[in-house]
Design an enzyme around this catalytic site. Structure first.
Site, mmCIF file in Angstrom:
data_model
loop_
_atom_site.group_PDB
_atom_site.id
_atom_site.type_symbol
_atom_site.label_atom_id
_atom_site.label_comp_id
_atom_site.label_asym_id
_atom_site.label_seq_id
_atom_site.Cartn_x
_atom_site.Cartn_y
_atom_site.Cartn_z
ATOM 1 N N GLY A 1 0.868 -1.180 0.000
ATOM 2 C CA GLY A 1 0.000 0.000 0.000
ATOM 3 C C GLY A 1 0.900 1.224 0.000
ATOM 4 O O GLY A 1 1.864 1.292 0.782
ATOM 5 N N ALA A 2 0.589 2.175 -0.883
ATOM 6 C CA ALA A 2 1.519 3.284 -1.134
ATOM 7 C C ALA A 2 1.958 4.056 0.128
ATOM 8 O O ALA A 2 3.161 4.188 0.390
ATOM 9 C CB ALA A 2 0.914 4.219 -2.182
ATOM 10 N N ARG B 1 10.221 -1.115 -4.913
ATOM 11 C CA ARG B 1 8.965 -1.111 -5.674
ATOM 12 C C ARG B 1 8.878 0.225 -6.426
ATOM 13 O O ARG B 1 8.876 1.286 -5.800
ATOM 14 C CB ARG B 1 7.749 -1.285 -4.746
ATOM 15 C CG ARG B 1 7.736 -2.648 -4.058
ATOM 16 C CD ARG B 1 6.375 -2.973 -3.493
ATOM 17 N NE ARG B 1 5.452 -3.405 -4.524
ATOM 18 C CZ ARG B 1 4.134 -3.549 -4.317
ATOM 19 N NH1 ARG B 1 3.608 -3.270 -3.139
ATOM 20 N NH2 ARG B 1 3.349 -3.976 -5.295
ATOM 21 N N GLN C 1 -5.477 -9.112 -2.205
ATOM 22 C CA GLN C 1 -5.539 -8.080 -1.155
ATOM 23 C C GLN C 1 -6.980 -7.774 -0.762
ATOM 24 O O GLN C 1 -7.257 -7.406 0.382
ATOM 25 C CB GLN C 1 -4.852 -6.786 -1.625
ATOM 26 C CG GLN C 1 -3.340 -6.863 -1.715
ATOM 27 C CD GLN C 1 -2.870 -7.281 -3.095
ATOM 28 O OE1 GLN C 1 -3.562 -7.989 -3.817
ATOM 29 N NE2 GLN C 1 -1.680 -6.858 -3.473
ATOM 30 N N ASP D 1 -1.532 4.502 -6.355
ATOM 31 C CA ASP D 1 -0.099 4.382 -6.078
ATOM 32 C C ASP D 1 0.685 5.569 -6.613
ATOM 33 O O ASP D 1 1.728 5.936 -6.081
ATOM 34 C CB ASP D 1 0.448 3.083 -6.663
ATOM 35 C CG ASP D 1 0.008 1.919 -5.798
ATOM 36 O OD1 ASP D 1 -1.123 1.449 -6.002
ATOM 37 O OD2 ASP D 1 0.757 1.542 -4.884
ATOM 38 N N ASN E 1 -2.962 2.372 -10.153
ATOM 39 C CA ASN E 1 -3.401 1.641 -8.955
ATOM 40 C C ASN E 1 -3.364 0.147 -9.284
ATOM 41 O O ASN E 1 -3.042 -0.252 -10.415
ATOM 42 C CB ASN E 1 -4.805 2.093 -8.534
ATOM 43 C CG ASN E 1 -5.193 1.557 -7.166
ATOM 44 O OD1 ASN E 1 -4.420 1.647 -6.207
ATOM 45 N ND2 ASN E 1 -6.361 0.958 -7.046
ATOM 46 N N LYS E 2 -3.682 -0.659 -8.323
ATOM 47 C CA LYS E 2 -3.615 -2.126 -8.462
ATOM 48 C C LYS E 2 -4.209 -2.613 -9.781
ATOM 49 O O LYS E 2 -5.268 -2.133 -10.191
ATOM 50 C CB LYS E 2 -4.342 -2.748 -7.268
ATOM 51 C CG LYS E 2 -4.435 -4.254 -7.238
ATOM 52 C CD LYS E 2 -3.092 -4.942 -7.410
ATOM 53 C CE LYS E 2 -2.084 -4.522 -6.375
ATOM 54 N NZ LYS E 2 -0.692 -4.957 -6.739
#
Ligand code: MRU
Length: 351
Positions: free
Chosen positions: A45-46, A87, A194, A235, A245-246
């Protein structure tokens, strides 16, 4: 439950790979262990990886034995580069490291011991401020949530992804706290689940009604009128409002537009990267093919099959109805609204 905590000179990270079955903390006594924890998504998670990286840099600093300020800073920059490489997509990670490095470089202190303490103080501040930022996002965002709403979310943008409360889930918590009856539809979020493991768990703990669906069910749920709005985290957000994002977020945004359902993104301003003009310039992390070929440790695809496994996708700004930040709600056109919230006169230059 703390996503991470500083205790006795070491960083304890809640190992999210074990949730929801087990609650265990990883003791990080050096920055290499923090790097590993970020890479394997023990902390994810960012905003959470930003805070973890900040503590990692402080841990790295404490391990340096030079007393020379210049040597200290150059060793610190190398450690920061290692942490940043873990990351690449979530900009909060680089943002947190830059903030710590700037705090040291701008400090008048000549004594290295003082600089080390300064790094730790700054890491604590990042963690503390994140909680406050989540509260503000919640206050702004809950106004967009009607009473009785069913909110679809993707991945986990909750307390586990932050210092507490969360971004997307923080807005949902705030709506509930404002007396609204809300419920959540959680995409399971393949390949690492998640949504199933973390979002479903968080919502159950809070007594917020939650229904779990596989990712490929979102479209049918929308077609049947079972979803009122979508809220996801981010993110990295480009200056024009494109949102990384994801993986799977983009598909949800397309579906939401097709069905006339509002699609909102909740993220702190530290997730907006003004150095990046559009989503095309956001680096997308590619992950190990085993995440796709295996499920719960068991092979589910034939050996030798080709695999493509991007961890994130980019949702174009035109599909985003609003971006809920900790400074207010931005509406299109985002180049202007995000810059205005950040107190910038134009959309170019440094962050
Ligand atoms: O790979 P992950 O689990 O780190 O991905 C997390 C997400 O995509 C979240 O939605 C994002 O970081 C926002 S968290 C507040």
């Amino acid at each position: 439950m703390d996503t991470m905590r500083w205790s006795g000179g070491c960083l304890e990270i809640l190992d999210q790979t074990l949730l929801p079955e087990r609650v265990e903390y990883i003791k990080c006594r050096d920055y290499q262990t923090v790097c590993q924890a970020i890479r394997r998504l023990s902390v994810r998670g960012a905003p959470a990886i930003g805070a973890a990286a900040a503590y990692g840099l402080a841990l790295g600093a404490f391990s340096l034995d030079t007393r020379d300020r210049r040597d200290f800073i150059s060793a610190l920059e190398k450690i920061a580069a290692d942490l940043a490489a873990t990351r690449p997509t979530a900009v909060n990670l680089q943002w947190a490291l830059d903030r710590l490095l700037a705090a040291v470089k701008n400090s008048a202190a000549g004594d290295v011991a003082e600089l080390k303490q300064k790094l730790l103080d700054e890491a604590h501040a990042i963690y503390r401020e994140d909680l406050e930022s989540n509260r503000r996002m919640g206050r702004f965002g809950q106004e967009l949530v009607p009473d009785g709403a069913v909110i679809l979310t993707h991945c986990n943008a909750g307390a586990l992804a932050t210092a507490g409360l969360g971004t997307a889930l923080g807005v949902i918590r705030a709506a509930r706290d404002a007396g609204k009856r809300v419920s959540v539809m959680a995409d399971e979020t393949r390949p690492l689940l998640q949504g199933a493991r973390l979002t479903a768990w968080e919502m159950l703990q809070e007594n917020i009604p939650v229904t779990l669906v596989a990712d490929n069910m979102a479209g049918y749920a929308m077609a049947l009128g079972k979803v009122d709005l979508v809220i996801v985290g981010a993110d990295r957000i480009a200056a024009n409002g494109d949102v990384a994002n994801k993986i799977g977020t983009y598909s949800v945004a397309v579906l939401a537009r097709e069905h006339g359902i509002p699609f909102y993104v909740a993220a702190p301003m530290s997730t907006v990267d003004f150095r990046v003009a559009t989503g095309k310039d956001i680096p997308i992390e590619m992950r190990d093919e085993r995440e796709i070929t295996h499920f719960a440790g068991k092979r589910v695809a034939p050996p030798g099959v080709g695999v493509w496994n991007p961890a994130f996708d980019v949702t174009p700004a035109r599909l985003v109805d609003a971006i809920i930040t900790d400074r207010g709600v931005a509406r299109p056109p985002y180049t202007e609204s995000l810059a205005a919230l950040a107190g910038r006169t134009g959309g170019s230059g440094g962050r």
